[in-house]
Design a protein around this motif. Structure first.
Motif, PDB file in Angstrom:
ATOM      1  N   LEU A  72      12.614 -21.368  -8.590  1.00 20.16           N
ATOM      2  CA  LEU A  72      12.699 -20.096  -9.304  1.00 20.16           C
ATOM      3  C   LEU A  72      11.372 -19.739  -9.962  1.00 20.16           C
ATOM      4  CD1 LEU A  72      15.826 -19.380 -11.494  1.00 20.16           C
ATOM      5  CD2 LEU A  72      14.737 -17.931  -9.777  1.00 20.16           C
ATOM      6  N   MET A  73      10.716 -20.731 -10.518  1.00 21.47           N
ATOM      7  CA  MET A  73       9.496 -20.433 -11.270  1.00 21.47           C
ATOM      8  C   MET A  73       8.339 -20.024 -10.358  1.00 21.47           C
ATOM      9  SD  MET A  73       8.513 -24.180 -12.613  1.00 21.47           S
ATOM     10  CE  MET A  73       8.584 -25.590 -11.550  1.00 21.47           C
ATOM     11  N   HIS A  74       8.506 -20.249  -9.051  1.00 21.80           N
ATOM     12  CA  HIS A  74       7.430 -19.822  -8.150  1.00 21.80           C
ATOM     13  C   HIS A  74       7.562 -18.361  -7.743  1.00 21.80           C
ATOM     14  CE1 HIS A  74       6.017 -23.835  -8.051  1.00 21.80           C
ATOM     15  NE2 HIS A  74       7.128 -24.304  -7.490  1.00 21.80           N
ATOM     16  N   TYR A  75       8.734 -17.790  -7.991  1.00 24.46           N
ATOM     17  CA  TYR A  75       8.903 -16.369  -7.717  1.00 24.46           C
ATOM     18  C   TYR A  75       8.534 -15.570  -8.958  1.00 24.46           C
ATOM     19  CZ  TYR A  75      12.195 -17.603  -3.922  1.00 24.46           C
ATOM     20  OH  TYR A  75      12.799 -18.093  -2.804  1.00 24.46           O
ATOM     21  N   PRO A  76       7.720 -14.555  -8.805  1.00 27.58           N
ATOM     22  CA  PRO A  76       7.412 -13.723  -9.975  1.00 27.58           C
ATOM     23  C   PRO A  76       8.535 -12.732 -10.253  1.00 27.58           C
ATOM     24  CG  PRO A  76       6.195 -12.929  -8.073  1.00 27.58           C
ATOM     25  CD  PRO A  76       7.004 -14.119  -7.615  1.00 27.58           C
ATOM     26  N   ILE A  86      11.325   0.851 -12.312  1.00 25.07           N
ATOM     27  CA  ILE A  86      11.915   0.645 -10.985  1.00 25.07           C
ATOM     28  C   ILE A  86      12.110  -0.860 -10.768  1.00 25.07           C
ATOM     29  CG2 ILE A  86      11.642   0.971  -8.494  1.00 25.07           C
ATOM     30  CD1 ILE A  86      11.877   3.655 -10.039  1.00 25.07           C
ATOM     31  N   HIS A  87      13.325  -1.243 -10.493  1.00 25.02           N
ATOM     32  CA  HIS A  87      13.599  -2.643 -10.174  1.00 25.02           C
ATOM     33  C   HIS A  87      13.746  -2.771  -8.661  1.00 25.02           C
ATOM     34  CE1 HIS A  87      15.350  -3.920 -14.343  1.00 25.02           C
ATOM     35  NE2 HIS A  87      14.360  -3.065 -14.473  1.00 25.02           N
ATOM     36  N   LEU A  88      13.107  -3.768  -8.102  1.00 28.05           N
ATOM     37  CA  LEU A  88      13.242  -4.026  -6.663  1.00 28.05           C
ATOM     38  C   LEU A  88      14.122  -5.262  -6.490  1.00 28.05           C
ATOM     39  CD1 LEU A  88       9.518  -3.489  -5.535  1.00 28.05           C
ATOM     40  CD2 LEU A  88      11.389  -1.811  -5.535  1.00 28.05           C
ATOM     41  N   GLU A  91       3.793 -10.976  -5.717  1.00 29.03           N
ATOM     42  CA  GLU A  91       2.841 -10.896  -6.827  1.00 29.03           C
ATOM     43  C   GLU A  91       2.147  -9.539  -6.869  1.00 29.03           C
ATOM     44  OE1 GLU A  91       0.649 -14.516  -6.234  1.00 29.03           O
ATOM     45  OE2 GLU A  91       2.044 -15.637  -7.528  1.00 29.03           O
ATOM     46  N   ASP A  92       1.825  -9.005  -5.674  1.00 28.65           N
ATOM     47  CA  ASP A  92       1.217  -7.667  -5.626  1.00 28.65           C
ATOM     48  C   ASP A  92       2.165  -6.625  -6.197  1.00 28.65           C
ATOM     49  OD1 ASP A  92      -1.042  -8.695  -4.504  1.00 28.65           O
ATOM     50  OD2 ASP A  92      -0.600  -8.023  -2.456  1.00 28.65           O
ATOM     51  N   LEU A  93       3.442  -6.741  -5.819  1.00 29.80           N
ATOM     52  CA  LEU A  93       4.432  -5.770  -6.310  1.00 29.80           C
ATOM     53  C   LEU A  93       4.561  -5.866  -7.831  1.00 29.80           C
ATOM     54  CD1 LEU A  93       7.180  -6.169  -3.553  1.00 29.80           C
ATOM     55  CD2 LEU A  93       5.643  -4.204  -3.877  1.00 29.80           C
ATOM     56  N   GLN A  94       4.513  -7.088  -8.321  1.00 28.75           N
ATOM     57  CA  GLN A  94       4.599  -7.283  -9.767  1.00 28.75           C
ATOM     58  C   GLN A  94       3.355  -6.714 -10.455  1.00 28.75           C
ATOM     59  OE1 GLN A  94       3.899 -11.128 -11.421  1.00 28.75           O
ATOM     60  NE2 GLN A  94       5.793 -11.045 -12.641  1.00 28.75           N
ATOM     61  N   GLN A  95       2.196  -6.908  -9.804  1.00 31.44           N
ATOM     62  CA  GLN A  95       0.954  -6.343 -10.331  1.00 31.44           C
ATOM     63  C   GLN A  95       1.037  -4.825 -10.463  1.00 31.44           C
ATOM     64  OE1 GLN A  95      -2.174  -7.379 -11.420  1.00 31.44           O
ATOM     65  NE2 GLN A  95      -1.022  -9.280 -11.687  1.00 31.44           N
ATOM     66  N   LEU A  96       1.695  -4.207  -9.495  1.00 22.60           N
ATOM     67  CA  LEU A  96       1.865  -2.749  -9.545  1.00 22.60           C
ATOM     68  C   LEU A  96       2.788  -2.336 -10.686  1.00 22.60           C
ATOM     69  CD1 LEU A  96       2.234  -1.754  -5.774  1.00 22.60           C
ATOM     70  CD2 LEU A  96       0.313  -1.253  -7.297  1.00 22.60           C
ATOM     71  N   GLY A 151       0.812  -1.212   0.000  1.00 26.41           N
ATOM     72  CA  GLY A 151       0.000   0.000   0.000  1.00 26.41           C
ATOM     73  C   GLY A 151       0.848   1.267   0.000  1.00 26.41           C
ATOM     74  N   GLN A 152       1.919   1.224   0.767  1.00 24.60           N
ATOM     75  CA  GLN A 152       2.807   2.397   0.837  1.00 24.60           C
ATOM     76  C   GLN A 152       3.475   2.660  -0.517  1.00 24.60           C
ATOM     77  OE1 GLN A 152       5.034   0.861   4.173  1.00 24.60           O
ATOM     78  NE2 GLN A 152       4.103   2.310   5.601  1.00 24.60           N
ATOM     79  N   LEU A 153       3.897   1.606  -1.181  1.00 26.77           N
ATOM     80  CA  LEU A 153       4.515   1.785  -2.499  1.00 26.77           C
ATOM     81  C   LEU A 153       3.501   2.299  -3.513  1.00 26.77           C
ATOM     82  CD1 LEU A 153       7.047   0.659  -1.344  1.00 26.77           C
ATOM     83  CD2 LEU A 153       7.242  -0.859  -3.288  1.00 26.77           C
ATOM     84  N   CYS A 154       2.286   1.804  -3.373  1.00 28.42           N
ATOM     85  CA  CYS A 154       1.202   2.236  -4.241  1.00 28.42           C
ATOM     86  C   CYS A 154       0.986   3.749  -4.103  1.00 28.42           C
ATOM     87  CB  CYS A 154      -0.040   1.472  -3.808  1.00 28.42           C
ATOM     88  SG  CYS A 154      -1.224   1.253  -5.075  1.00 28.42           S
TER      89      CYS A 154
END
Ligand code: C2E
Ligand code: CA
Ligand code: CA
Ligand code: CA
Length: 277
Positions: free
Chosen positions: A190-194, A145-147, A166-171, A129-132
């Protein structure tokens, strides 16, 4: 022997007391830096190994009052994490990186800005929410922006942590696994991390002539290829390393060969045509 034992005991007590004092001192200085706003960011260019173009940069935290005592982020970030101060620090860093990104963009920079975030944030319900809010406030395109998340600290990617990612990727943020190769990520996890990219840890880059380390670089590159991940090699210090990496198909690199971490204004200078050595 008894006297000796006591001496040793006293020695350890002293050492422990010393390290507790040091931790307390660091905590105090971090709090001061937050309230006085004296944190700074240093920037390191990330370059395309084929042509030397600057494709992005990584923001690295600097705390001048600690740096004076020779204490860098490798020491103070873990303390910030264990005291909870990291949440405020990460937000401060991200906000400054947004401001700096906008400045770079206004100068015609088309690359990205990478910031490091602590794995603590994957347990922090407020983080997304804060990043949003920051995105909305600064109107930064999230895909620029790369995290970066350090692999060693991700140890078990449980449901909640993956949901945050996943939320961060959605943003729209690009997620990158940092220090890759030093942690516990089973390759099939690896494939489970977005994530869209990984950074090969510096410890594998320094030894292009060490057969084992070289094998590891090749394995990581093959893996990245399978999962279609961008790869940045960290800690590139020599022309030989850069040439070897490029030849192996590693597209991007970062390290002292190109530049040490430098103040934002100096980084801006480097962006002017022909300025990167
Ligand atoms: P990192 O994210 O792996 O950052 C790369 C570190 O390697 C940086 O150290 C950088 O100065 C150093 N480095 C890069 N290229 C070379 C090279 O060619 N040779 C050598 N010898 N060193 C190189 P730094 O700035 O001391 O940062 C240490 C760690 O602290 C970072 O490792 C990162 O995990 C953490 N960190 C830094 N800034 C932040 C931040 O804003 N937030 C969080 N959460 N962590 C941060
Ligand atoms: Ca990093
Ligand atoms: Ca790294
Ligand atoms: Ca590191």
């Amino acid at each position: 022997a008894k006297a000796n034992g006591r001496n040793r005991y006293e020695f350890f007590t002293k050492e422990i007391a010393e390290s507790i004092r040091q931790r307390d001192m660091i905590e105090v200085l971090l709090k001061d830096a937050l309230s006085d706003k004296t944190f700074e960011l240093a920037y390191m260019p990330i370059v395309d190994l084929d042509n030397g173009d600057i494709v992005g940069c990584e923001a690295l935290l600097r705390c001048p009052s600690l740096q004076q005592q020779g204490i860098g982020p490798d020491v103070f970030i873990p303390i910030a994490e264990s005291t909870g101060l990291i949440k405020k620090i990460d937000l401060r860093v991200i906000e400054q990186a947004f401001v700096d990104y906008l400045q770079l963009k206004s100068r015609g920079f088309e690359g990205y800005v990478a910031v490091n975030i602590s794995a603590v944030e994957l347990r922090n319900e407020k983080f997304v929410g804060q990043l949003c809010e920051l995105l909305a406030h600064y109107r930064v395109p999230a895909h620029k922006i790369h995290l970066e998340l350090t692999e060693t600290r991700l140890i078990s990617p449980d449901q909640d942590a993956v949901a945050v990612l996943e939320d961060l990727q959605q943003l729209g943020f690009q997620l990158v696994l940092d220090d890759f190769g030093t942690g516990y990520t089973a390759f099939n996890q690896l494939m489970h991390y977005p994530v869209s990219g990984l950074k090969i840890d510096r410890s594998f880059i320094g030894y292009c002539d060490n057969p084992q380390k070289v094998k590891m670089v090749e394995i990581i590159l093959a893996l990245a290829n399978v999962y279609e991940l961008n790869v940045v090699a960290e800690g590139v210090e020599t022309q030989e390393q850069a040439a070897y990496l490029a030849e192996q198909g590693c597209q991007y690199g970062q390290g002292y060969l190109f530049s040490k971490p430098i103040p934002f204004d100096d980084f801006c200078q480097k962006l002017e045509p022909g300025k990167l050595a």
